[in-house]
Design an enzyme around this catalytic site. Sequence first.
Site, PDB file in Angstrom:
ATOM      1  N   HIS A  44     132.580  83.627   5.708  1.00  0.00           N
ATOM      2  CA  HIS A  44     133.499  83.700   4.563  1.00  0.00           C
ATOM      3  C   HIS A  44     132.948  84.583   3.443  1.00  0.00           C
ATOM      4  O   HIS A  44     133.136  84.294   2.258  1.00  0.00           O
ATOM      5  CB  HIS A  44     133.852  82.296   4.059  1.00  0.00           C
ATOM      6  CG  HIS A  44     134.502  81.457   5.121  1.00  0.00           C
ATOM      7  ND1 HIS A  44     135.776  81.686   5.572  1.00  0.00           N
ATOM      8  CD2 HIS A  44     134.032  80.410   5.847  1.00  0.00           C
ATOM      9  CE1 HIS A  44     136.066  80.819   6.532  1.00  0.00           C
ATOM     10  NE2 HIS A  44     135.021  80.039   6.713  1.00  0.00           N
ATOM     11  N   SER A  66     138.381  75.914   7.496  1.00  0.00           N
ATOM     12  CA  SER A  66     137.994  77.131   8.223  1.00  0.00           C
ATOM     13  C   SER A  66     138.692  77.170   9.583  1.00  0.00           C
ATOM     14  O   SER A  66     139.915  77.234   9.640  1.00  0.00           O
ATOM     15  CB  SER A  66     136.467  77.199   8.348  1.00  0.00           C
ATOM     16  OG  SER A  66     136.043  78.460   8.822  1.00  0.00           O
TER      17      SER A  66
END
Length: 390
Positions: A277, A160
Amino acid sequence: MGGWAAAPWRLGGCSGRGGLRGAARRWGSSRPGAGGRAASLSDLLQSSVEAEGPGAAAARRERRCPREGTVLLFPGQGSQFVGMCRGLQRYPAVRDMYRLAEKVLGYDLLSLCLEGPRDALDRTQHCQPAVFVASLAAVEKLNHLQPEVVERCVAAAGYSVGEFAALVFAGALGFAEALYAVKVRAEAMQKASEAVPSGMLSVVGRREANYKFACLEARKHCESLGIENPVCTVSNYLFPDSRVIAGHLQALEFLQENARKYYFKRAKLLPVSGAFHTRLMEPAVEPLAEVLKSIEIQKPLLCVYSNVDGKKYMHSKHIQKLLVKQVVSPVLWEQTMHSVYERKQGTEFPYTYEVGPGNQLGAILKQCNLKAWKQYKHVDALEDEEAAET
């Protein structure tokens, strides 16, 4: 600070081009928040590149056996802790990073990392920049203690927000520019997470588990409650039989209550306030996209793997596009690990170093690829006791 140099051998079709000294040289490059200290650091690193001499390029083109290469993994949000980077200020480059970070962010990041409070550090808008800088500080620690590890690096991946640190390390992004992008990203994701009651559920399932079906039924449950267009989907692929499901809070609570029905051995809510996400993060897309358009992005000097598809970044436009897409796309970490360590049977695995706070990526690697994990080490964002005593 010594230069960071990329290794010259190939891993999965990657070639270490030019050396990470070029990556380090770009740390001083910035639009927002650049200062004289950054420029002097850039000059210092430029000198280290020029000092290599004409024979260095030929030496870099030589191929090494896989065992001599290294892979660096950069952690993401959730790995932060109060006290991280304690003792690393003994390295001048780390001091420079935190001085520049204060200018870019507008607050004292180092004090927040060292002293907390924890609630403030754990907020998305703070912990993403904190993990980003701490991970690169850990790289500087590694470069000081074992420079050959950094010099032989052939591939990197970040979880990430860790992907931004990996791209800085690989020379694709300048340090201050990337930090500014992380700042905008983190603040936008914080705002998006506060707009809708949502979260993330860590799930370990049995082989019979059908995550898509479970999410479908959770969405139907939300619709029965009057929630329009509910979100419930896999947002992180960690390792076989382990997923993170994100979405509306009511959907996650439904899955917890019906865990046995869906063959979940464990279903635990994570201490985060947003469905990262997933499309609930769409409000964060445009702010990040605008920033990335204004930032100089170069082709990485070594392989960097994207969370979006588990494949190597190919060029600057590719990076710009996928970093934005990553915000609303699932993190394909399990697939990324397969891409990084894919090799012919009998080929040795490279040494892997997780650089930054926490060692979660090492635990995941163990589940994804036990043979690769046997060559794993963690470089924490803390000073080693032995070094501190000397």
